[in-house]
Write an enzyme that holds these catalytic residues in place. Structure first.
Site, PDB file in Angstrom:
ATOM      1  N   ALA A 157      -4.794  -2.009 -13.512  1.00 34.44           N
ATOM      2  CA  ALA A 157      -3.550  -1.880 -13.748  1.00 34.44           C
ATOM      3  C   ALA A 157      -3.012  -3.210 -14.630  1.00 34.44           C
ATOM      4  O   ALA A 157      -1.821  -3.221 -15.158  1.00 34.44           O
ATOM      5  CB  ALA A 157      -2.521  -1.725 -12.833  1.00 34.44           C
ATOM      6  N   HIS A 202     -10.109  -6.289  -9.911  1.00 30.82           N
ATOM      7  CA  HIS A 202      -8.999  -5.337  -9.628  1.00 30.82           C
ATOM      8  C   HIS A 202      -7.836  -5.572 -11.048  1.00 30.82           C
ATOM      9  O   HIS A 202      -6.878  -5.857 -10.747  1.00 30.82           O
ATOM     10  CB  HIS A 202      -8.094  -5.855  -8.338  1.00 30.82           C
ATOM     11  CG  HIS A 202      -7.399  -4.623  -7.693  1.00 30.82           C
ATOM     12  ND1 HIS A 202      -7.719  -4.457  -6.395  1.00 30.82           N
ATOM     13  CD2 HIS A 202      -6.663  -3.772  -8.315  1.00 30.82           C
ATOM     14  CE1 HIS A 202      -6.416  -3.392  -6.199  1.00 30.82           C
ATOM     15  NE2 HIS A 202      -6.362  -2.697  -7.230  1.00 30.82           N
ATOM     16  N   GLU A 252     -10.963  -8.742  -0.957  1.00 31.04           N
ATOM     17  CA  GLU A 252     -10.680  -9.227  -2.579  1.00 31.04           C
ATOM     18  C   GLU A 252     -10.137 -10.785  -2.183  1.00 31.04           C
ATOM     19  O   GLU A 252      -8.887 -10.742  -1.659  1.00 31.04           O
ATOM     20  CB  GLU A 252      -9.744  -8.296  -3.130  1.00 31.04           C
ATOM     21  CG  GLU A 252     -10.407  -6.934  -3.291  1.00 31.04           C
ATOM     22  CD  GLU A 252      -9.575  -5.961  -4.083  1.00 31.04           C
ATOM     23  OE1 GLU A 252      -8.314  -6.353  -4.498  1.00 31.04           O
ATOM     24  OE2 GLU A 252     -10.149  -4.829  -4.392  1.00 31.04           O
ATOM     25  N   ARG A 284      -9.935   2.340  -4.463  1.00 32.22           N
ATOM     26  CA  ARG A 284      -9.694   1.462  -3.155  1.00 32.22           C
ATOM     27  C   ARG A 284     -11.267   0.963  -2.587  1.00 32.22           C
ATOM     28  O   ARG A 284     -12.141   1.950  -2.477  1.00 32.22           O
ATOM     29  CB  ARG A 284      -8.973   2.117  -2.383  1.00 32.22           C
ATOM     30  CG  ARG A 284      -7.318   2.116  -2.557  1.00 32.22           C
ATOM     31  CD  ARG A 284      -7.029   0.550  -2.560  1.00 32.22           C
ATOM     32  NE  ARG A 284      -5.605   0.689  -2.770  1.00 32.22           N
ATOM     33  CZ  ARG A 284      -4.969   0.562  -3.695  1.00 32.22           C
ATOM     34  NH1 ARG A 284      -5.687   0.646  -4.784  1.00 32.22           N
ATOM     35  NH2 ARG A 284      -3.626   0.510  -3.771  1.00 32.22           N
TER      36      ARG A 284
END
Length: 315
Positions: free
Chosen positions: A290, A287, A268, A239
């Site tokens: 994932a 980001h 972001e 984070r």
């Protein structure tokens, strides 16, 4: 009134067929985020103010205000692990169940963290760009083998990083006040430290794998940077709020540490003209920890299963 479920993550749509079949099979109308962007609080309220019993949420904000305005909401399923975008305290007060998709993206995030270590140590992207401009000059790199890695946060992602970095013959130490797994430490030859200051002072690479909370906000700050090795590398795939970005700018521009590579940021995307992005020794990816085929598929299925489980339990 038709029961509805709102699904906000943009990448969910890449593997939406089976989850939608699961939801529609038990009578739910599915509302998808088709905007191509993260939803705002007002977007979510508009979509879910009536009839929406469940939300599968990514990084979109589920503040107290949003939860209060969604009058029929009974369950929130996090598409991923970190839940700092959800007001968990208010959810409990409102009787809204919340569950995350633990373990679905651990491998993907861990692999990215290690990729950023190699990028930071060997300047891969910069060399590739130079060669494309017919520039054959090289920047001296460093090996990861034998270096001391501090894994801050010993949850599933931190463990996956630790295991793999032991395979790279790094000296790995975990710091996590809530870590209690001596069998893991023994199996993989990983050390454990309760002394955050001593660990960050001695580490060659520091990688962050913990949630953003009141206690962890800006845990990597000017004081920490001032004690780190000038050759140290900081990796953050957790984070953005964990790192004081003003202090990071000063540490990088002043030579207190060598490189910082992040997949997350406090805002972001960052604003145009952000000074950190002007530094060659600061690396930022959008980001994507994932964002792999495997993780997205696992998160889509698990988050849907979790939502259905919570909704069924509340009937």
């Amino acid at each position: 009134m038709t029961k509805k479920v709102l699904i906000t993550p943009k990448s969910f749509q890449k593997h939406k067929q089976k989850p939608m079949e699961m939801l529609e099979a038990v009578g739910y109308e599915v509302i998808l985020n088709t905007t191509g962007r993260t939803l705002t609080e007002d977007d979510i309220i508009e979509a879910a103010k009536t009839g929406v019993e469940g939300i599968i949420v990514g990084v979109d904000p589920l503040s107290a205000r949003v939860l209060e305005k969604c009058g029929d909401l009974r369950a929130v399923s996090k598409y991923g692990v970190g839940m700092d975008n959800i007001d968990l305290e208010r959810a409990v007060q409102l009787g809204i169940q919340v569950k995350n998709a633990v373990g679905t993206n651990s491998i993907s995030v861990a692999e990215l963290a290690i990729g950023l270590m190699f990028e930071s140590a060997r300047h891969l992207s910069e060399h590739i760009e130079r060669v494309k401009k017919f520039d054959w000059d090289r920047i001296m790199g460093t090996e990861l083998t034998g270096k001391h890695l501090a894994v801050i946060g010993g949850g599933q992602i931190g463990k996956e990083v630790a295991k793999r970095c032991r395979g790279l013959q790094m000296d790995v130490t975990i710091y996590d006040p809530f870590f209690h797994d001596p069998a893991f430490l023994e199996k993989y030859g990983v050390k454990y430290s309760e002394d955050f200051e001593a660990l960050t002072r001695s580490a060659d690479v520091i990688t962050l794998h913990l949630p953003a909370t009141r206690d962890t906000k800006h845990m990597i700050n000017a004081d920490v940077f001032g004690k780190m090795k000038p050759t140290a590398i900081l990796i953050n795939t957790a984070r953005g709020e964990l790192v004081d970005e003003q202090a990071l700018y000063e540490a990088l521009s002043g030579g207190q540490i060598a490189v910082a590579a992040q997949d997350v940021y406090s805002k972001e995307p960052p604003e145009e003209g952000d000074p950190l992005l002007s530094l060659s020794n600061f690396l930022l990816t959008p980001h994507l920890g994932a964002f792999t085929k495997e993780a997205v598929e696992r998160m889509a299925i698990r988050s849907t299963e979790n939502l259905l489980e919570m909704l069924k339990g509340g009937e």
